[in-house]
Write a protein that holds these residues in place. Structure first.
Motif, PDB file in Angstrom:
ATOM      1  N   ASP A 104      51.386  37.406  29.857  1.00  0.00           N
ATOM      2  CA  ASP A 104      51.781  38.615  29.127  1.00  0.00           C
ATOM      3  C   ASP A 104      50.569  39.141  28.378  1.00  0.00           C
ATOM      4  O   ASP A 104      50.382  38.895  27.184  1.00  0.00           O
ATOM      5  N   SER A 105      49.710  39.873  29.084  1.00  0.00           N
ATOM      6  CA  SER A 105      48.428  40.290  28.494  1.00  0.00           C
ATOM      7  C   SER A 105      48.541  41.591  27.708  1.00  0.00           C
ATOM      8  O   SER A 105      47.693  41.896  26.883  1.00  0.00           O
ATOM      9  N   ALA A 120      48.870  38.676  38.183  1.00  0.00           N
ATOM     10  CA  ALA A 120      48.438  37.747  39.243  1.00  0.00           C
ATOM     11  C   ALA A 120      47.485  36.709  38.675  1.00  0.00           C
ATOM     12  O   ALA A 120      46.718  36.981  37.751  1.00  0.00           O
ATOM     13  N   THR A 121      47.550  35.512  39.221  1.00  0.00           N
ATOM     14  CA  THR A 121      46.595  34.458  38.864  1.00  0.00           C
ATOM     15  C   THR A 121      46.494  33.501  40.050  1.00  0.00           C
ATOM     16  O   THR A 121      47.193  33.669  41.055  1.00  0.00           O
ATOM     17  N   PHE A 373      36.924  49.330  33.886  1.00  0.00           N
ATOM     18  CA  PHE A 373      35.826  49.849  34.724  1.00  0.00           C
ATOM     19  C   PHE A 373      36.342  50.798  35.804  1.00  0.00           C
ATOM     20  O   PHE A 373      35.758  50.925  36.867  1.00  0.00           O
ATOM     21  N   GLY A 374      37.473  51.460  35.555  1.00  0.00           N
ATOM     22  CA  GLY A 374      38.029  52.384  36.542  1.00  0.00           C
ATOM     23  C   GLY A 374      39.278  51.805  37.189  1.00  0.00           C
ATOM     24  O   GLY A 374      39.863  50.836  36.694  1.00  0.00           O
ATOM     25  N   GLN A 375      39.675  52.401  38.317  1.00  0.00           N
ATOM     26  CA  GLN A 375      40.916  51.969  38.970  1.00  0.00           C
ATOM     27  C   GLN A 375      40.758  50.595  39.595  1.00  0.00           C
ATOM     28  O   GLN A 375      39.831  50.322  40.341  1.00  0.00           O
ATOM     29  N   LEU A 376      41.714  49.724  39.276  1.00  0.00           N
ATOM     30  CA  LEU A 376      41.756  48.374  39.825  1.00  0.00           C
ATOM     31  C   LEU A 376      42.839  48.353  40.899  1.00  0.00           C
ATOM     32  O   LEU A 376      43.988  48.693  40.633  1.00  0.00           O
ATOM     33  N   THR A 377      42.470  47.994  42.119  1.00  0.00           N
ATOM     34  CA  THR A 377      43.405  48.007  43.248  1.00  0.00           C
ATOM     35  C   THR A 377      43.659  46.577  43.712  1.00  0.00           C
ATOM     36  O   THR A 377      42.730  45.881  44.125  1.00  0.00           O
ATOM     37  N   SER A 411      45.450  36.853  35.247  1.00  0.00           N
ATOM     38  CA  SER A 411      46.105  37.730  34.274  1.00  0.00           C
ATOM     39  C   SER A 411      45.213  38.948  34.054  1.00  0.00           C
ATOM     40  O   SER A 411      44.934  39.678  34.992  1.00  0.00           O
ATOM     41  N   ASN A 412      44.683  39.148  32.841  1.00  0.00           N
ATOM     42  CA  ASN A 412      43.821  40.312  32.599  1.00  0.00           C
ATOM     43  C   ASN A 412      42.336  39.963  32.680  1.00  0.00           C
ATOM     44  O   ASN A 412      41.476  40.770  32.357  1.00  0.00           O
ATOM     45  N   GLU A 413      42.028  38.738  33.090  1.00  0.00           N
ATOM     46  CA  GLU A 413      40.626  38.326  33.253  1.00  0.00           C
ATOM     47  C   GLU A 413      40.243  38.408  34.725  1.00  0.00           C
ATOM     48  O   GLU A 413      41.083  38.275  35.609  1.00  0.00           O
ATOM     49  N   MET A 414      38.918  38.619  34.958  1.00  0.00           N
ATOM     50  CA  MET A 414      38.453  38.767  36.341  1.00  0.00           C
ATOM     51  C   MET A 414      37.327  37.780  36.637  1.00  0.00           C
ATOM     52  O   MET A 414      36.519  37.495  35.768  1.00  0.00           O
TER      53      MET A 414
END
Length: 748
Positions: A104-105, A120-121, A373-377, A411-414
């Motif tokens: 739940d970010s 997603a993770t 950084f823009g749209q994440l697909t 989650s919200n990390e890449m």
């Protein structure tokens, strides 16, 4: 028949043939029908994969975690991440430390304690890699579940041991069946007072029609829950340590041995109905080995014939690791699931994808997000390998785009990666596309689209104070991200109207505009998505003639309109049919007539709402050599339709919601009275433990403010969920009232 012969001899020797013969008959039918199944036309089989690819895919799982709201999905995902080493400490949903669960970010998710967006993770358990998507449980965010299940290979259906099968559980089950998703079930919250896993399994069989059986029984109950007994290996597992991270394996407690044997026999009996090998063992009255049971459960689960049920309590750290073992042991890997694409060059013929990393690339963009950084697909790669810096083609637009950055989501990390092989889920930056687009490296394959439910509620919205460019920017972004959120400008009131799946859905977007775009908005009373339709077949013969000096306008259309009982295959609720013979109407004017009809359907003539369920059949007409034009025939079709529509017994339809209400049984009378007051039709009432569950069909127009009234009459203990079911004609008095209001609006 060679397989069946010894079984016939064996059964013939038995004095009691009842159950054995029934099972033998089903077993024989399955074998007899297999030849017919093989003879069916099937898409061409893909080429075999190399061994390295096969080994990698065998150790990969793509799972979704889905359930009714407040069943413990996010809490379960938090434990999975902790036990697999992806996070170092556990944080609770709406916990006292104000950190919130990892998945739940969004701030709103942590404040409200609900999941709004799927997250997603990925993690590793033993020697398997697992991609996980945690989905929302609230019906308003059902599109998140829909698109997650579209790209996943399997799922974990979480159920509350007290609530059992609830309204959103039924919706999720329908979505899983739509995409043929194998699943295991996890009965959560066994620590709660009133927990009854056997009642929940009974509901799985009766309400969801699943061939379900427990593969575990709990050790202890409610606050004394200590672990689970594995019915396949006949071992007891205890969770120990501060967070249940230590698993102690022991013999089954003596007091549970008889219960374990009885439930194991029940498991074998249900499995025999789904798997031929166990059916053979069952008929021979021998005990299957653990290995036989394990492989049979896996086969039947992947074939969608059986659902193994696990148990535990995620919040109290019980039974999560054995459930993870079940994910690895029983759910399919990507190469064990058949995925099909459509070949555009070959009249959209079905083509089975190979899941090989060495084949041509085919990937589906299933979710969009506006990142830093823009749209994440978000992309699922079905075939081939996607590399950073590759040029890929959007099949829908034909545009070639470069992949500037490739990431795995946690989650919200890449986490940046150089390449993604087939079967994996990843995210791309800087790629403009829409949800549901297919990407390839040049091949003309496209994936089938996902099901998108229609919005059921609308609000007028406008910025508070001065108009800001961020207002339209926010609405455009939310529409791109969420196919169930739609906006349009009302041509009469010039108001911006936003439509969605429920009050909470729209409320969340209004709040996000304030937080993320600094645009405070004012909303008007929700507008219900009424529809207009007809009940009779009516013929028309209309001539549109206008002369104003020079070339005029002339067009005649002849035909009839009639009710369209079922939507078309593409989901359209109105149909245009050209049945003209000869050249009375030149062919180039036919599209203009169709356009005139469809435009007339956008706004009905009795209350001004869209028209649905109408078939417009064009039989004949007349054209003028000079005066006929596309505009003339478009106007002729529009006026002909309006004239015929008013004679075809027009009716206003309103959305009917499937309402499921749960409250303590002492409030039964108040709850039923509340539903009756709102013109609800009670369908089913069930009392379980000290709670009452009421199912009813209620018009959406009468549901506004229902949650406040329900809380008032149940002292805050009642809860409800609602989901769109159908459109139904409104009562006659209401239709007359709506028509009067619509006509009065023109006089102002």
């Amino acid at each position: 028949m060679a397989v069946l012969r010894p079984l016939f001899k064996h059964v013939a020797r038995q004095p009691n043939l009842g159950q054995g013969m029934g099972l033998l008959f089903r077993f024989g039918l399955r074998h007899a029908s297999s030849a017919a199944q093989l003879a069916e036309d099937a898409p061409p089989t893909p080429a075999p994969m190399d061994q390295a690819d096969l080994t990698r895919l065998a150790k990969l799982k793509n799972i979704g975690i889905s359930a009714h709201i407040d069943s413990g999905k996010t809490t379960l995902t938090e434990r999975i991440l902790f036990y697999t080493g992806r996070i170092n400490e556990i944080h609770e949903v709406r916990g006292k430390d104000n950190v919130g669960a990892k998945m739940d970010s969004m701030d709103l998710e942590r404040e409200k304690g609900i999941t709004i967006q799927s997250a997603a993770t990925y993690c590793r358990w033993k020697d398997s890699a697992i991609n996980i998507i945690d989905t929302p449980g609230h019906v308003d965010f059902t599109i998140e579940v829909e698109r997650a299940l579209r790209v996943l290979d399997s799922a974990v259906l979480v159920l509350c041991a007290v609530g059992g099968v609830q309204s959103q559980t039924i919706t999720v089950d329908r979505q899983m069946k739509r995409y043929n998703i194998p699943r295991i079930c996890f009965i959560n919250k066994l620590d709660r007072s009133g927990a009854n896993p056997w009642r929940v399994i009974g509901q799985l069989r009766t309400k969801l029609r699943l061939q379900a059986a427990a593969v575990q029984i709990p050790i202890g109950a409610e606050s004394n829950l200590k672990g689970v007994v594995d019915l396949v290996k006949m071992k007891a597992y205890y969770n120990e340590g501060s967070h249940g991270q230590v698993i102690r394996t022991d013999e089954i407690p003596a007091e549970l041995l008889d219960a374990a044997k009885a439930k194991r026999a029940e498991l074998i009996e249900h499995l025999a109905d789904a798997d031929d090998e166990i059916a053979e063992v069952f008929l021979e009255e021998t005990e299957p080995t653990s290995e036989q049971l394990e492989s049979a459960i896996r086969r039947a689960t992947i074939a969608l014939k059986f659902t193994p049920v696990f148990m535990g309590s995620a919040y109290h750290n019980r039974g999560v690791q054995p459930m993870l073992d079940g994910v690895v042991d029983y759910l399919p890997s990507p190469h064990e699931v058949e995925n099909f694409a459509l070949d555009i060059r070959n009249d959209e013929a079905k083509v089975q994808l190979s899941n090989s990393s060495n084949e041509k690339l085919v990937g589906l963009a299933f979710k969009l997000e506006e990142g830093r950084f823009g749209q994440l697909t978000y992309l699922r790669v079905y075939q081939g390998t996607l590399r950073k810096g590759d040029w890929i083609v959007n099949v829908r637009t034909g545009k070639k785009v470069k992949v500037p950055r490739l990431v795995r989501m946690h989650s919200n990390e890449m986490e940046d990666v150089d390449h993604i092989a087939s079967g994996e889920i990843c995210a791309l930056f800087g790629v403009e596309c829409a949800s549901g687009d297919t990407f390839t490296d040049g091949s003309q394959f496209t994936m089938t689209s996902m099901f998108v439910p229609q919005p059921v509620i609308s609000l007028s919205i406008q910025p508070k104070g001065k108009e800001s460019p961020n207002f339209s920017k926010a609405l455009n972004r939310f529409q791109r991200e969420d196919p169930t959120f739609r906006t349009h400008i009302d041509p009469e009131s010039k108001q911006t109207i936003m439509s969605g799946m429920g009050e909470l859905h729209l409320e969340i977007y209004v709040e996000r505009m304030k937080r993320e775009y600094n645009v405070e908005c004012v909303t008007g009373k929700p507008q219900v998505a009424f529809r207009e339709t007809i009940n009779q077949k009516v013929e028309f013969n209309y001539t549109h003639k206008k002369q104003s000096g020079g070339s005029g306008q002339f067009g005649r259309v002849v035909g009839y309109i009639e009710p369209l009982l079922e939507p078309l295959e593409d989901g359209s609720t109105n149909e245009f049919s050209d049945e003209t013979v000869g050249m009375n109407i030149p062919r180039n004017f036919i599209p203009a007539i169709e356009k005139g009809f469809l435009e007339a359907c956008q706004k009905g003539s009795i209350v001004g709402h869209p028209v649905t369920g109408v078939r417009f059949v064009l039989l004949d007409g007349m054209a003028h050599l000079v005066d006929s034009s596309e505009l003339a025939f478009k106007l002729a079709a529009t006026y002909a339709f309006r004239e015929a529509f008013s004679k075809a017994d027009p009716t206003v339809l309103e959305p009917i919601m499937d309402v499921n209400l749960s409250a303590p049984s002492e409030y039964q009378g108040a709850c039923v009275a509340l539903l009756n007051k709102r013109k609800g039709t009670i369908g089913d009432t069930e009392i379980r433990d000290d709670f009452i569950d009421v199912s009813a069909e209620v018009p959406l127009n009468d549901m506004f403010g229902f949650s406040t009234d329900l809380r008032s009459c149940t002292q805050g203990k009642g809860e409800f969920t609602m989901e769109y079911k159908m459109h139904r004609p409104v009562p006659t008095f209401l239709q007359q009232q709506m028509m009067k209001e619509y006509q009065d609006s023109f006089k102002k």
